[in-house]
Scaffold this motif. Structure first.
Motif, mmCIF file in Angstrom:
data_model
loop_
_atom_site.group_PDB
_atom_site.id
_atom_site.type_symbol
_atom_site.label_atom_id
_atom_site.label_comp_id
_atom_site.label_asym_id
_atom_site.label_seq_id
_atom_site.Cartn_x
_atom_site.Cartn_y
_atom_site.Cartn_z
ATOM 1 N N LYS A 92 18.854 33.343 103.768
ATOM 2 C CA LYS A 92 20.225 33.624 103.348
ATOM 3 C C LYS A 92 20.432 35.135 103.364
ATOM 4 O O LYS A 92 19.486 35.902 103.268
ATOM 5 N N GLN A 93 21.685 35.514 103.470
ATOM 6 C CA GLN A 93 21.997 36.949 103.432
ATOM 7 C C GLN A 93 21.664 37.495 102.042
ATOM 8 O O GLN A 93 21.886 36.825 101.038
ATOM 9 N N PRO A 94 21.136 38.711 101.977
ATOM 10 C CA PRO A 94 20.778 39.289 100.681
ATOM 11 C C PRO A 94 22.002 39.595 99.820
ATOM 12 O O PRO A 94 23.094 39.823 100.326
ATOM 13 N N TRP A 95 21.766 39.609 98.534
ATOM 14 C CA TRP A 95 22.760 40.061 97.574
ATOM 15 C C TRP A 95 22.459 41.508 97.253
ATOM 16 O O TRP A 95 21.299 41.920 97.251
ATOM 17 N N VAL A 96 23.500 42.274 96.965
ATOM 18 C CA VAL A 96 23.318 43.648 96.533
ATOM 19 C C VAL A 96 24.048 43.828 95.210
ATOM 20 O O VAL A 96 25.030 43.143 94.926
ATOM 21 N N PHE A 97 23.547 44.775 94.402
ATOM 22 C CA PHE A 97 24.049 44.955 93.049
ATOM 23 C C PHE A 97 24.412 46.420 92.823
ATOM 24 O O PHE A 97 23.645 47.317 93.164
ATOM 25 N N THR A 98 25.583 46.628 92.239
ATOM 26 C CA THR A 98 25.984 47.975 91.850
ATOM 27 C C THR A 98 25.193 48.348 90.595
ATOM 28 O O THR A 98 24.430 47.533 90.066
ATOM 29 N N GLU A 99 25.410 49.545 90.119
ATOM 30 C CA GLU A 99 24.729 50.001 88.906
ATOM 31 C C GLU A 99 24.969 49.019 87.746
ATOM 32 O O GLU A 99 24.042 48.642 87.035
ATOM 33 N N HIS A 100 26.202 48.580 87.586
ATOM 34 C CA HIS A 100 26.535 47.661 86.493
ATOM 35 C C HIS A 100 25.906 46.288 86.721
ATOM 36 O O HIS A 100 25.455 45.637 85.778
ATOM 37 N N GLY A 101 25.860 45.863 87.966
ATOM 38 C CA GLY A 101 25.221 44.590 88.288
ATOM 39 C C GLY A 101 23.719 44.632 88.030
ATOM 40 O O GLY A 101 23.129 43.649 87.564
ATOM 41 N N ALA A 102 23.102 45.758 88.329
ATOM 42 C CA ALA A 102 21.661 45.907 88.072
ATOM 43 C C ALA A 102 21.375 45.822 86.580
ATOM 44 O O ALA A 102 20.390 45.212 86.157
ATOM 45 N N LEU A 103 22.252 46.410 85.767
ATOM 46 C CA LEU A 103 22.099 46.305 84.309
ATOM 47 C C LEU A 103 22.288 44.877 83.828
ATOM 48 O O LEU A 103 21.536 44.385 82.979
ATOM 49 N N MET A 104 23.292 44.208 84.361
ATOM 50 C CA MET A 104 23.549 42.822 83.966
ATOM 51 C C MET A 104 22.357 41.945 84.339
ATOM 52 O O MET A 104 21.988 41.042 83.582
ATOM 53 N N ALA A 105 21.749 42.215 85.480
ATOM 54 C CA ALA A 105 20.580 41.442 85.908
ATOM 55 C C ALA A 105 19.439 41.588 84.911
ATOM 56 O O ALA A 105 18.740 40.618 84.599
#
Length: 185
Positions: A92-105
């Motif tokens: 599958k195509q990769p997901w990418v995360f912004t700074e806020h998404g990385a924190l949520m993860a």
């Protein structure tokens, strides 16, 4: 980038360089799911399962899936594995995360390492932001210098054009001499 105020033990755990894995895609600085999974100490599959279970926590400005073209572009830059379809490759195509998404993860993983590493990831994003601001300041200053040089250049050209007529030696027609001319014959 350096870890300020961390003990040697914590520094060994966080001795991962995240800056090279932060990319600019669609105008956002992002980090890939596989890189976050590595940083947080889980498999990419487990990481993406957690994101999928908590999808509402990841709006499009926190995380998004790459298009095939974007993914291929990263592969050509040697950013991710190109072994699609074979054992161990991405299906599958990769997901990418912004700074806020990385924190949520980090919040959905709830492990001690995820909490510790979320601080590290945020610091990497902050460092990149600081570098961007520094570069913007330098570019602005260079632009100002360029404008100043153009103004000086125009002033020098104007001065040159005004001085040129004064520096030219025009040929003055020879005046007729007064007196008698003795011929040699």
């Amino acid at each position: 980038f350096s870890q300020h105020g961390m003990s040697k033990t914590n520094q060994r755990k966080t001795d991962i360089s995240t800056e090279p894995v932060i990319y600019e895609i669609r105008g956002d600085r992002v980090i890939m799911d596989s890189n976050l999974a590595t940083i947080y100490g889980v498999t990419t599959g487990r990481f993406n399962e957690g994101v999928k279970r908590n999808r509402r926590r990841f709006p499009s400005d926190f995380a998004f899936q790459l298009t095939a073209k974007e993914s291929d572009s990263l592969i050509s830059q040697n950013a991710i594995s190109s072994s699609k379809g074979s054992h161990g490759g991405r299906r599958k195509q990769p997901w990418v995360f912004t700074e806020h998404g990385a924190l949520m993860a980090a919040n959905i993983l709830k492990s001690e390492r995820a909490i510790e590493m979320s601080v590290y990831v945020v610091r990497a994003f902050v460092r990149l932001r600081e570098l961007s601001l520094t570069n913007a300041t330098i570019l602005k200053r260079l632009s100002e210098i360029d404008k100043t040089l153009l103004i000086h250049d125009k002033a020098l050209q104007d001065l040159y054009h005004k001085l040129m007529p004064l520096l030219r030696t025009e040929s003055v027609p020879e005046k007729r001499k007064i007196g008698f001319k003795v011929s040699d014959n």
